[in-house]
Each structure stands twice: as C-alpha cells, then as structure tokens.
Design an enzyme around this catalytic site. Structure first.
Site, PDB file in Angstrom:
ATOM      1  N   LYS A  70      -1.639  -8.617  -6.163  1.00 39.52           N
ATOM      2  CA  LYS A  70      -2.636  -8.658  -6.921  1.00 39.52           C
ATOM      3  C   LYS A  70      -2.258  -8.195  -8.873  1.00 39.52           C
ATOM      4  O   LYS A  70      -3.421  -8.814  -9.652  1.00 39.52           O
ATOM      5  CB  LYS A  70      -3.650  -8.119  -6.359  1.00 39.52           C
ATOM      6  CG  LYS A  70      -4.362  -7.940  -5.126  1.00 39.52           C
ATOM      7  CD  LYS A  70      -6.078  -7.673  -4.503  1.00 39.52           C
ATOM      8  CE  LYS A  70      -6.675  -8.453  -3.497  1.00 39.52           C
ATOM      9  NZ  LYS A  70      -7.847  -7.725  -2.721  1.00 39.52           N
ATOM     10  N   ALA A 133     -10.519  -2.425  -3.236  1.00 40.84           N
ATOM     11  CA  ALA A 133     -12.214  -3.376  -3.353  1.00 40.84           C
ATOM     12  C   ALA A 133     -13.120  -2.675  -3.828  1.00 40.84           C
ATOM     13  O   ALA A 133     -13.880  -2.842  -4.742  1.00 40.84           O
ATOM     14  CB  ALA A 133     -12.494  -2.771  -1.575  1.00 40.84           C
ATOM     15  N   GLY A 247     -19.219  -6.515   5.958  1.00 35.29           N
ATOM     16  CA  GLY A 247     -18.547  -7.118   5.301  1.00 35.29           C
ATOM     17  C   GLY A 247     -17.795  -8.188   4.935  1.00 35.29           C
ATOM     18  O   GLY A 247     -17.196  -8.835   4.704  1.00 35.29           O
TER      19      GLY A 247
HETATM   20  P1  NDP Z   1      -6.591   0.479  -0.998  1.00 36.03           P
HETATM   21  O1  NDP Z   1      -5.362   0.854   0.112  1.00 36.03           O
HETATM   22  O2  NDP Z   1      -6.193  -0.197  -2.422  1.00 36.03           O
HETATM   23  O3  NDP Z   1      -7.630   1.495  -1.570  1.00 36.03           O
HETATM   24  C1  NDP Z   1      -7.918   2.233   0.381  1.00 36.03           C
HETATM   25  C2  NDP Z   1      -9.095   3.345  -0.091  1.00 36.03           C
HETATM   26  O4  NDP Z   1      -9.603   4.417   1.098  1.00 36.03           O
HETATM   27  C3  NDP Z   1      -8.597   4.428  -1.929  1.00 36.03           C
HETATM   28  O5  NDP Z   1      -9.556   4.700  -1.491  1.00 36.03           O
HETATM   29  C4  NDP Z   1      -8.424   5.735  -0.072  1.00 36.03           C
HETATM   30  O6  NDP Z   1      -8.126   6.812  -1.077  1.00 36.03           O
HETATM   31  C5  NDP Z   1      -9.637   5.032   0.562  1.00 36.03           C
HETATM   32  N1  NDP Z   1      -9.314   5.951   1.858  1.00 36.03           N
HETATM   33  C6  NDP Z   1      -8.260   5.223   2.877  1.00 36.03           C
HETATM   34  N2  NDP Z   1      -8.136   6.116   4.061  1.00 36.03           N
HETATM   35  C7  NDP Z   1      -9.462   7.257   3.671  1.00 36.03           C
HETATM   36  C8  NDP Z   1      -9.698   8.218   4.750  1.00 36.03           C
HETATM   37  N3  NDP Z   1      -9.057   8.763   5.698  1.00 36.03           N
HETATM   38  N4  NDP Z   1     -10.642   9.770   4.059  1.00 36.03           N
HETATM   39  C9  NDP Z   1     -11.188   8.959   2.744  1.00 36.03           C
HETATM   40  N5  NDP Z   1     -11.276   8.058   2.232  1.00 36.03           N
HETATM   41  C10 NDP Z   1      -9.452   6.849   3.040  1.00 36.03           C
HETATM   42  O7  NDP Z   1      -7.629  -0.760   0.139  1.00 36.03           O
HETATM   43  P2  NDP Z   1      -8.783  -2.184  -0.215  1.00 36.03           P
HETATM   44  O8  NDP Z   1      -9.325  -1.090  -1.488  1.00 36.03           O
HETATM   45  O9  NDP Z   1      -7.350  -2.721  -1.183  1.00 36.03           O
HETATM   46  O10 NDP Z   1      -9.401  -1.499   0.977  1.00 36.03           O
HETATM   47  C11 NDP Z   1      -9.916  -0.835   1.495  1.00 36.03           C
HETATM   48  C12 NDP Z   1     -11.139  -1.909   2.922  1.00 36.03           C
HETATM   49  O11 NDP Z   1     -11.183  -2.551   2.117  1.00 36.03           O
HETATM   50  C13 NDP Z   1      -9.671  -2.356   3.671  1.00 36.03           C
HETATM   51  O12 NDP Z   1     -10.406  -2.438   4.772  1.00 36.03           O
HETATM   52  C14 NDP Z   1      -9.238  -3.903   3.534  1.00 36.03           C
HETATM   53  O13 NDP Z   1     -10.110  -4.188   4.274  1.00 36.03           O
HETATM   54  C15 NDP Z   1     -11.521  -4.290   3.018  1.00 36.03           C
HETATM   55  N6  NDP Z   1     -11.328  -5.153   2.387  1.00 36.03           N
HETATM   56  C16 NDP Z   1     -13.083  -5.794   2.319  1.00 36.03           C
HETATM   57  C17 NDP Z   1     -13.224  -7.134   2.150  1.00 36.03           C
HETATM   58  C18 NDP Z   1     -14.364  -8.742   2.145  1.00 36.03           C
HETATM   59  O14 NDP Z   1     -14.366  -9.109   2.325  1.00 36.03           O
HETATM   60  N7  NDP Z   1     -14.673  -8.090   3.278  1.00 36.03           N
HETATM   61  C19 NDP Z   1     -12.407  -7.697   0.848  1.00 36.03           C
HETATM   62  C20 NDP Z   1     -11.338  -6.324   0.157  1.00 36.03           C
HETATM   63  C21 NDP Z   1     -10.716  -5.329   1.269  1.00 36.03           C
HETATM   64  P3  NDP Z   1      -7.513   7.790  -1.214  1.00 36.03           P
HETATM   65  O15 NDP Z   1      -7.219   7.386  -3.236  1.00 36.03           O
HETATM   66  O16 NDP Z   1      -7.373   8.664  -1.252  1.00 36.03           O
HETATM   67  O17 NDP Z   1      -6.161   7.698  -0.647  1.00 36.03           O
END
Ligand code: NDP
Length: 286
Positions: A70, A133, A247
């Site tokens: 991306k 996201a 979602g």
């Molecule tokens: P990233 O890896 O870029 O970001 C993950 C985020 O989740 C970060 O903010 C991270 O926090 C947080 N996180 C992960 N684990 C925990 C936890 N145990 N407690 C609190 N915060 C947590 O992933 P994406 O943003 O790309 O994707 C996130 C979700 O969105 C995924 O499940 C993906 O499948 C979904 N998605 C859905 C779409 C749709 O069309 N429905 C489109 C795109 C994504 P930290 O910064 O602290 O690590």
C-alpha cells in the site's frame, strides 16, 4: 458475435490466498454481464515493479494493492487522489492512457457503508486503532465532514501521529486519547468505530478493552472486522441499544467504489454482499 478479449482488473498482494475480493468482483461483473475479469495475484515485494509494468503493458483498467504494497506502490504512480495523498497509502490504482492514479478506497468504503445508517457530517467520532484501516477511516470521515475525531490506540505514538495528521490536513478537530484500561467512550460520541484487528477470526472471543456501560442508545457502533460480522464489540453495542454496523458493508462498498473507478459502472451491491458471505461461509445476523 461476442469478443474474446476481456478487460482486466485484479489485486496484487502477498499472501493473497485468503483475500475474498475476487469472489465479490467476479460475481458482480458476471451479474452486470460485463466482459471484465478480476485476477487475484500473488505478488511479493521484489516483483511489484514487474507486476505494475505487466498491468500497464497488458492494458489493465487498474488493480488493488493490499498488504504489503500500500505504501511501496506510491513510487510508480503519476497522481494521487486526496485521501491517498493525506494517508500516504494506496489500495486502488486506476490506469488511463498509461498514467497511474492512486486512490484509497478503504475509507470511502467505510463512509459509504456508514451513510446507509447515518451521515458522518457534523458528528463526534471515536476511532479505536491507528493502523492502515484506522488511518483511511479517520481521513475519509474527516473529509466527509465529521466535526471531531478522537483517536484511541494501544501504542501512543502511532495514535498521536494519526490524530495530528487528521487535525492538520482536514477541517475536523482531531485529538489522541490514551487507551486506559476499561476505556470509557466520551459523552457526546455519535459514532464509535473498532478499526483494530481485535475480534478477527480465529480470535473471535477477543474484544476491545472498553467499558460497555459507556455505550449510549442512539450511538452508531461500527467494526472493520468482517469475519465474523457480528463481533463481541458489536453484540455488546446492540445489547445497549446502539445501532451496529458490520465490516461486511465496508468491504462491499469499497469494491463498489473500485469498480466504478475502473469501469465507470455501478455494480449490484446485493450481489456483492451475497458473494462475500458465501465466500466467507458466514451468515449475517443483523
Ligand atoms: P494494522 O496492522 O495496520 O493495524 C492494526 C491496529 O490494531 C493497530 O492500531 C494496533 O494497535 C491495533 N491492535 C492490534 N491488536 C490489538 C490489541 N490486542 N489491542 C488493542 N489494539 C490492537 O492493520 P489494518 O489497520 O490494516 O487492519 C485492521 C483490521 O481491519 C483487520 O482486522 C483487517 O482485516 C480489517 N480491515 C477490514 C476492511 C474491511 O473492508 N472490512 C478493510 C481493511 C482492513 P498498535 O498500533 O498498538 O499495534
């Protein structure tokens, strides 16, 4: 006599095998009787440049790029749409006359889905997460007129950076709030969004560390997690009288926006929705 040359679209990512977008797109193209195909391509980082050259060379209409391309895709593009320019991430590329334009339709998909329930204009939003996201959703919601956006993230630096980005590049007021244990959603919140990966299959038992008594009826509560659609987060919100938004709508609306950018046609959202549910082997309960 029918032609034998289809227009091509598709996706470049790795790993690509579990990406259901191909099922949505192929079903919708077929439903619209369009001679367009969507190819799900496994493209490792070292081959991204070749894949892009191949798409141009073969006259593709455009392609999606997903994890991990991306940001890496930016160096191959000629132009960026506003949301892609602000987030610095592109998930959709449109090819016209050999020129490549980058868009970020993750956020547009979310906002289109949200608008089936409520308009984000003039609302107060809380977004949990600061990854890809969350960035797309925060920027697009701000561009759609949200008044205030509070970013809550486990890792403070990432959350602060996103809040500063939205605050400085859009008209929305954005601020970071540290994710304290049992976080309480602030009074006056209209829309609360889980934009973290918490609750995603196979960890469907996990949920956000949020005090669910801070949900108030009338609040719209959304999740980016599409599988399962009715996450624990959304179930708790529904139990508290909030309106849940799964979602699935974000995924479908994103595909709808992409197809419109590539072909100029609006495909059938219901067909896409059914294809997605079938592909994921799930029934939506809401
Ligand atoms: P990233 O890896 O870029 O970001 C993950 C985020 O989740 C970060 O903010 C991270 O926090 C947080 N996180 C992960 N684990 C925990 C936890 N145990 N407690 C609190 N915060 C947590 O992933 P994406 O943003 O790309 O994707 C996130 C979700 O969105 C995924 O499940 C993906 O499948 C979904 N998605 C859905 C779409 C749709 O069309 N429905 C489109 C795109 C994504 P930290 O910064 O602290 O690590």
């Amino acid at each position: 006599m029918p032609g034998f040359l289809s227009d091509l679209t598709g996706s470049f990512s790795t790993s690509s095998a579990q990406n259901p977008t191909v099922a949505i797109m192929e079903a919708a193209y077929a439903d619209a009787r369009m001679d367009v195909r969507y190819l799900n391509c496994e493209v490792p980082p070292a081959h991204l440049a070749d894949a892009v050259r191949g798409a141009i060379g073969m006259g593709w209409l455009g392609f999606n790029c997903s994890i991990p391309h991306k940001q890496a895709i930016l160096e191959y593009l000629d132009e960026l749409a506003p949301s892609a320019s602000i987030t610095g991430a592109v998930n959709t590329v449109i090819i016209r006359d050999g020129r490549l334009t980058g868009e970020n339709t993750d956020g547009q998909g979310f906002v289109q889905s949200l608008k089936t329930i409520t308009d984000p204009a003039s609302t107060n939003m809380v977004i949990f997460g600061a990854g890809g996201a969350a960035r797309a959703i925060a920027v697009e919601s701000a561009l759609a007129g949200a008044s205030s956006i509070t970013i809550v993230n486990r890792t403070g630096d990432r959350g602060q950076e996103l809040a500063a980005l939205v605050d400085s590049h859009t008209n929305a007021q954005a601020a970071f709030a540290p994710w304290t244990p049992g976080f309480s959603i602030p009074d006056g919140t209209d829309i609360a969004v889980n934009a973290t990966s918490v609750g995603f299959h196979p960890n469907a038992d996990a949920t956000l560390d949020v005090d669910t008594s801070s949900f108030t009826s009338g609040m719209v509560v959304a999740d980016v997690v599409a599988n399962p659609p009715m996450t624990r987060w959304l179930q708790a919100a529904a139990d508290a009288g909030c309106t849940p938004l799964t979602g699935l709508g974000m995924l479908v609306n994103q595909a709808l926006v992409n197809a419109r950018l590539w072909t100029g046609q609006t495909l059938n959202a219901d067909v896409m929705h059914r294809a997605l549910q079938q592909a994921l082997g799930i029934e939506e309960k809401s």
